[in-house]
Design an enzyme around this catalytic site. Structure first.
Site, PDB file in Angstrom:
ATOM      1  N   HIS A   1      32.088   7.483  14.908  1.00  0.00           N
ATOM      2  CA  HIS A   1      32.753   6.357  15.607  1.00  0.00           C
ATOM      3  C   HIS A   1      31.856   5.125  15.613  1.00  0.00           C
ATOM      4  O   HIS A   1      32.250   4.045  15.184  1.00  0.00           O
ATOM      5  CB  HIS A   1      33.104   6.784  17.043  1.00  0.00           C
ATOM      6  N   PHE A   2      30.609   5.322  16.052  1.00  0.00           N
ATOM      7  CA  PHE A   2      29.880   4.075  16.314  1.00  0.00           C
ATOM      8  C   PHE A   2      29.314   3.419  15.059  1.00  0.00           C
ATOM      9  O   PHE A   2      28.945   2.253  15.100  1.00  0.00           O
ATOM     10  CB  PHE A   2      28.860   4.225  17.448  1.00  0.00           C
ATOM     11  N   HIS A   3      29.302   4.153  13.935  1.00  0.00           N
ATOM     12  CA  HIS A   3      28.902   3.423  12.722  1.00  0.00           C
ATOM     13  C   HIS A   3      30.029   2.510  12.232  1.00  0.00           C
ATOM     14  O   HIS A   3      29.769   1.585  11.479  1.00  0.00           O
ATOM     15  CB  HIS A   3      28.430   4.389  11.629  1.00  0.00           C
TER      16      HIS A   3
HETATM   17 FE1  HAS Z   1      32.409   3.239  21.588  1.00  0.00          FE
HETATM   18  C1  HAS Z   1      30.623   6.124  22.226  1.00  0.00           C
HETATM   19  C2  HAS Z   1      34.977   4.389  23.538  1.00  0.00           C
HETATM   20  C3  HAS Z   1      34.100   0.247  21.142  1.00  0.00           C
HETATM   21  C4  HAS Z   1      29.568   1.808  20.265  1.00  0.00           C
HETATM   22  N1  HAS Z   1      30.486   3.859  21.274  1.00  0.00           N
HETATM   23  C5  HAS Z   1      29.960   5.095  21.591  1.00  0.00           C
HETATM   24  C6  HAS Z   1      28.583   5.131  21.195  1.00  0.00           C
HETATM   25  C7  HAS Z   1      28.280   3.886  20.673  1.00  0.00           C
HETATM   26  C8  HAS Z   1      29.485   3.108  20.723  1.00  0.00           C
HETATM   27  C9  HAS Z   1      26.926   3.430  20.155  1.00  0.00           C
HETATM   28  O1  HAS Z   1      35.421   6.566  25.603  1.00  0.00           O
HETATM   29  C10 HAS Z   1      27.659   6.342  21.307  1.00  0.00           C
HETATM   30  C11 HAS Z   1      26.757   6.281  22.488  1.00  0.00           C
HETATM   31  C12 HAS Z   1      25.837   7.483  22.470  1.00  0.00           C
HETATM   32  O2  HAS Z   1      24.781   7.401  21.816  1.00  0.00           O
HETATM   33  O3  HAS Z   1      26.205   8.509  23.048  1.00  0.00           O
HETATM   34  N2  HAS Z   1      34.217   2.493  22.172  1.00  0.00           N
HETATM   35  C13 HAS Z   1      35.129   3.136  22.944  1.00  0.00           C
HETATM   36  C14 HAS Z   1      36.312   2.299  23.105  1.00  0.00           C
HETATM   37  C15 HAS Z   1      36.054   1.137  22.432  1.00  0.00           C
HETATM   38  C16 HAS Z   1      34.736   1.261  21.861  1.00  0.00           C
HETATM   39  C17 HAS Z   1      37.563   2.618  23.847  1.00  0.00           C
HETATM   40  N3  HAS Z   1      31.950   1.400  20.835  1.00  0.00           N
HETATM   41  C18 HAS Z   1      32.781   0.312  20.760  1.00  0.00           C
HETATM   42  C19 HAS Z   1      32.071  -0.801  20.202  1.00  0.00           C
HETATM   43  C20 HAS Z   1      30.778  -0.377  19.971  1.00  0.00           C
HETATM   44  C21 HAS Z   1      30.723   1.016  20.368  1.00  0.00           C
HETATM   45  C22 HAS Z   1      32.668  -2.171  19.974  1.00  0.00           C
HETATM   46  C23 HAS Z   1      29.602  -1.088  19.399  1.00  0.00           C
HETATM   47  C24 HAS Z   1      29.598  -2.346  19.051  1.00  0.00           C
HETATM   48  N4  HAS Z   1      32.743   4.928  22.655  1.00  0.00           N
HETATM   49  C25 HAS Z   1      33.836   5.183  23.414  1.00  0.00           C
HETATM   50  C26 HAS Z   1      33.647   6.457  24.128  1.00  0.00           C
HETATM   51  C27 HAS Z   1      32.404   6.951  23.757  1.00  0.00           C
HETATM   52  C28 HAS Z   1      31.864   5.979  22.836  1.00  0.00           C
HETATM   53  C29 HAS Z   1      34.560   7.113  25.070  1.00  0.00           C
HETATM   54  C30 HAS Z   1      31.736   8.250  24.263  1.00  0.00           C
HETATM   55  C31 HAS Z   1      31.895   9.344  23.289  1.00  0.00           C
HETATM   56  C32 HAS Z   1      31.125  10.573  23.723  1.00  0.00           C
HETATM   57  O4  HAS Z   1      31.764  11.549  24.100  1.00  0.00           O
HETATM   58  O5  HAS Z   1      29.873  10.583  23.684  1.00  0.00           O
HETATM   59  C33 HAS Z   1      36.994  -0.076  22.351  1.00  0.00           C
HETATM   60  O6  HAS Z   1      36.293  -1.246  22.732  1.00  0.00           O
HETATM   61  C34 HAS Z   1      37.574  -0.212  20.992  1.00  0.00           C
HETATM   62  C35 HAS Z   1      38.647  -1.284  20.959  1.00  0.00           C
HETATM   63  C36 HAS Z   1      38.869  -1.744  19.556  1.00  0.00           C
HETATM   64  C37 HAS Z   1      40.044  -1.944  18.985  1.00  0.00           C
HETATM   65  C38 HAS Z   1      40.095  -2.355  17.524  1.00  0.00           C
HETATM   66  C39 HAS Z   1      40.568  -3.789  17.327  1.00  0.00           C
HETATM   67  C40 HAS Z   1      40.504  -4.109  15.870  1.00  0.00           C
HETATM   68  C41 HAS Z   1      40.056  -5.294  15.356  1.00  0.00           C
HETATM   69  C42 HAS Z   1      40.004  -5.447  13.864  1.00  0.00           C
HETATM   70  C43 HAS Z   1      41.156  -6.305  13.368  1.00  0.00           C
HETATM   71  C44 HAS Z   1      41.126  -6.360  11.886  1.00  0.00           C
HETATM   72  C45 HAS Z   1      41.634  -7.360  11.147  1.00  0.00           C
HETATM   73  C46 HAS Z   1      41.491  -7.263   9.663  1.00  0.00           C
HETATM   74  C47 HAS Z   1      42.353  -8.525  11.707  1.00  0.00           C
HETATM   75  C48 HAS Z   1      41.311  -1.741  19.706  1.00  0.00           C
HETATM   76  C49 HAS Z   1      39.637  -6.460  16.211  1.00  0.00           C
HETATM   77  C50 HAS Z   1      42.677  -6.489   9.179  1.00  0.00           C
HETATM   78  C51 HAS Z   1      42.491  -5.965   7.820  1.00  0.00           C
HETATM   79  C52 HAS Z   1      43.421  -5.190   7.187  1.00  0.00           C
HETATM   80  C53 HAS Z   1      43.259  -4.796   5.798  1.00  0.00           C
HETATM   81  C54 HAS Z   1      44.646  -4.709   7.894  1.00  0.00           C
END
Ligand code: HAS
Length: 557
Positions: free
Chosen positions: A380-382
């Site tokens: 996930h986080f990479h």
């Molecule tokens: Fe996470 C664990 C939940 C975002 C980093 N996360 C981690 C860890 C890291 C990390 C480092 O609920 C591990 C920590 C450790 O060492 O134990 N994370 C989330 C959720 C989000 C999320 C709900 N994480 C991030 C971001 C990080 C990051 C940002 C770093 C920068 N995460 C968790 C949870 C864990 C977790 C649990 C614990 C797991 C465990 O059990 O240990 C949300 O913020 C994500 C929301 C993002 C979106 C995506 C929007 C998409 C976009 C791209 C648009 C693309 C376009 C181009 C326009 C809804 C903006 C389109 C192109 C085409 C070709 C179509």
């Protein structure tokens, strides 16, 4: 919205040198961080079967990888980027004396922590969970790094106030809203960390107290650790909202959406850290449930971002002659050597689609049981920190180096390939980790000691094959970085071709709405602090009731 275009400002030599150092010192360290990431993949694939490679063992290398890439590089970059944004968008250079103090504190802190890590006295990973203990210089170094970043932020506040006095009624430039939101989130994150490090870890590592409350330390770490990830993400969002639409040849679809997104991060970034502790005892299910709900709240600003950026890209593509329901995607400057920032930003966003989906899976209280502490989590986080964050930071480092030295970027056709090579590498690495994580492969374990070795009784075939896919991904990422460093060094060594200065591509807004209820930080900070209190006071109360005994320290050797 601020005036659009590529307007450049000139900086004093002292400010220019300082920003360059703030960019280049962590970038040099990054070479070690990246190398140790690659070596991790070799260990886990069983390609390196030894306990230690070139004098550095698995956990020492993993600590170097995490601390350098995720803590040192990101913090110093955010400060450098903030100094540059304040100078360009407020038209005021941050006072140089305080800015140097900030840099000196961060550098001394980094050197102290590096001493502990390189000498094998701090192989406790970037989460530094007790009872694993490090040499005191590791914790003191971390504290100085954070204090240095605070000094930088406090240095910008009077500049913003004076800009506001001179510009009554004008909207704050979106770039400034974004970088100030980044540092407000950082302040909220680092206060519990300061308590953990200064009151608990430093006296304990110095032997002044014998025991430590392990669960309280973990809880305070994650109170810091989740907003930390948005401290990484928000500078990338500044680039996406302020610069990407212009680089693509269009406009930002909605200026208001950008402002709202930054304010929502102030509210939701901090009160969600317990989602890293779903498996921990001593915290009641009700408060875990509340933080699950809030975690879905923190995904909201990223969902708004996905739609706003897609609309901005569609507008740009149609301006470039794009047509059809989906065919317009082909009219974006993916391989344009002059608009090379586009590739770095787009590849990051593409990876973040997967980072977002896997984050939402992690956030589910019940599904989290299946993936917690497995390789799925680094999978996930990479796609988050090594995707949008890392690509945006190295791209902006190159852009700023070019601007501040007056040397145009060299090796352009190599440079344009870097983000796509990196994307391919991260995709392989994350797919491999995610699949074997679902098969139960643990994270943070040297699989090469037996699990991936067909001759061993510990051998798990499905982990072994995926570990090789991960190593292939790691190899491609390393290659992408070698190319990136070749571009950066060759740019630095080239001849100056114009006056050094500071400029960014700045997009006009398609809908330039009034800022309305997102004009002012104060109410959002108040709501953020209140929600934090509601989400964390009962958690800390539960933890204090559940923990009767402390733990003596433990050194893994
Ligand atoms: Fe996470 C664990 C939940 C975002 C980093 N996360 C981690 C860890 C890291 C990390 C480092 O609920 C591990 C920590 C450790 O060492 O134990 N994370 C989330 C959720 C989000 C999320 C709900 N994480 C991030 C971001 C990080 C990051 C940002 C770093 C920068 N995460 C968790 C949870 C864990 C977790 C649990 C614990 C797991 C465990 O059990 O240990 C949300 O913020 C994500 C929301 C993002 C979106 C995506 C929007 C998409 C976009 C791209 C648009 C693309 C376009 C181009 C326009 C809804 C903006 C389109 C192109 C085409 C070709 C179509």
């Amino acid at each position: 919205m601020e005036s659009a275009g590529e307007e450049r400002v000139s900086l004093t030599d002292a400010s220019r040198r300082l920003i360059l150092l703030e960019l280049l010192v962590p970038t040099v360290l990054l070479a070690f961080g990246i190398y140790h990431g690659f070596v991790q993949t070799l260990y886990r694939a069983g390609i390196i079967r030894a306990e230690s490679f070139l004098g550095i063992d698995y956990y020492q290398g993993l600590t170097l990888h995490g601390v350098i890439n995720a803590i040192v590089f990101t913090t110093m970059f955010a400060v450098a980027f903030g100094n540059a944004l304040v100078a360009r968008f407020l038209g005021r250079e941050p006072p140089v004396g305080a800015a140097w103090v900030s840099f000196a504190l961060m550098t001394v802190g980094t050197l102290l922590a590096a001493f502990a890590m390189f000498t094998g006295r701090a192989s406790i990973l970037y989460t530094f969970y007790p009872p694993l203990v490090a040499h005191p210089t590791f914790y003191i170094g971390a504290a100085l790094l954070v204090v240095g970043s605070w000094v930088a932020f406090f240095n910008w506040i009077p500049l913003y106030r004076s800009w506001r006095r001179e510009n009554p009624g004008r909207k704050t430039p979106l770039a400034i809203v974004g970088i100030f939101a980044t540092f407000v989130v950082w302040m909220m994150a680092t206060l519990p960390l300061a308590y953990e490090v200064i009151v608990m870890l430093i006296p304990w590592s110095l032997g002044m107290v014998r025991e430590i409350n392990v669960l309280l330390a973990r809880t305070l770490f994650w109170f810091f650790g989740h907003p930390l990830v948005y401290f990484w993400l928000l500078p990338a969002y500044v680039m996406y909202y302020v610069m990407l639409p212009r680089i693509a040849g269009g406009k930002l679809y909605s200026d208001f959406a950008g402002r709202l997104v930054f304010m929502l991060f102030i509210v939701f970034s901090a009160p969600v850290g317990v989602h890293h502790q779903f498996g921990d005892p001593g915290i009641s299910v009700s408060w875990k449930w509340l933080q699950t709900l809030l975690t879905y709240g923190v995904a909201l600003p990223s969902l708004i971002t996905a739609f706003t950026l897609a609309a901005s890209l569609e507008y740009a593509a149609r301006q470039n002659g794009g047509t059809g329901l989906l065919r317009w995607w082909t009219r974006l400057p993916y391989w344009d050597r002059e608009r090379w920032l586009f590739g770095y930003f787009f590849a990051g966003l593409f990876l973040f689609l997967f980072g977002g989906v896997t984050g939402l899976i992690n956030a589910s209280y019940s599904v989290n049981n299946l993936v917690h502490n497995t390789a799925w989590v680094p999978g996930h986080f990479h796609t988050t920190i090594a995707g949008p964050v890392f690509l945006a930071f190295i791209a902006m480092t190159l852009h700023l180096v070019s601007e501040l030295t007056g040397k145009p970027v060299r090796l352009k056709s190599w440079n344009v390939a870097v983000p796509y090579l990196w994307l391919l590498g991260v995709a392989l690495l994350s797919i491999g980790m995610s699949i074997s994580g679902i098969d139960g492969e643990p994270r943070r374990t040297n699989l090469g000691l037996g699990y991936t070795n067909p001759g061993s009784e510990l051998f798990v075939p499905q982990w072994a094959s995926m570990a090789r896919v991960v190593a292939a991904g790691g190899g491609i990422m390393l290659f992408a970085m070698v190319v990136y460093f070749a571009v950066l060094v060759s740019t630095l060594l080239s001849k100056r071709q114009r006056e050094p200065g500071l400029g960014f591509p700045v997009a006009e807004a398609y809908h330039d709405e009034p800022a309305g209820f997102v004009a002012n930080f104060r109410p959002w900070i108040v709501i953020g602090v209140l929600i934090c209190a509601i989400a964390y006071a009962p958690v800390l109360y539960d933890v204090s009731r559940a923990t009767f005994f402390g733990s003596p320290s433990y050194t893994p050797d």
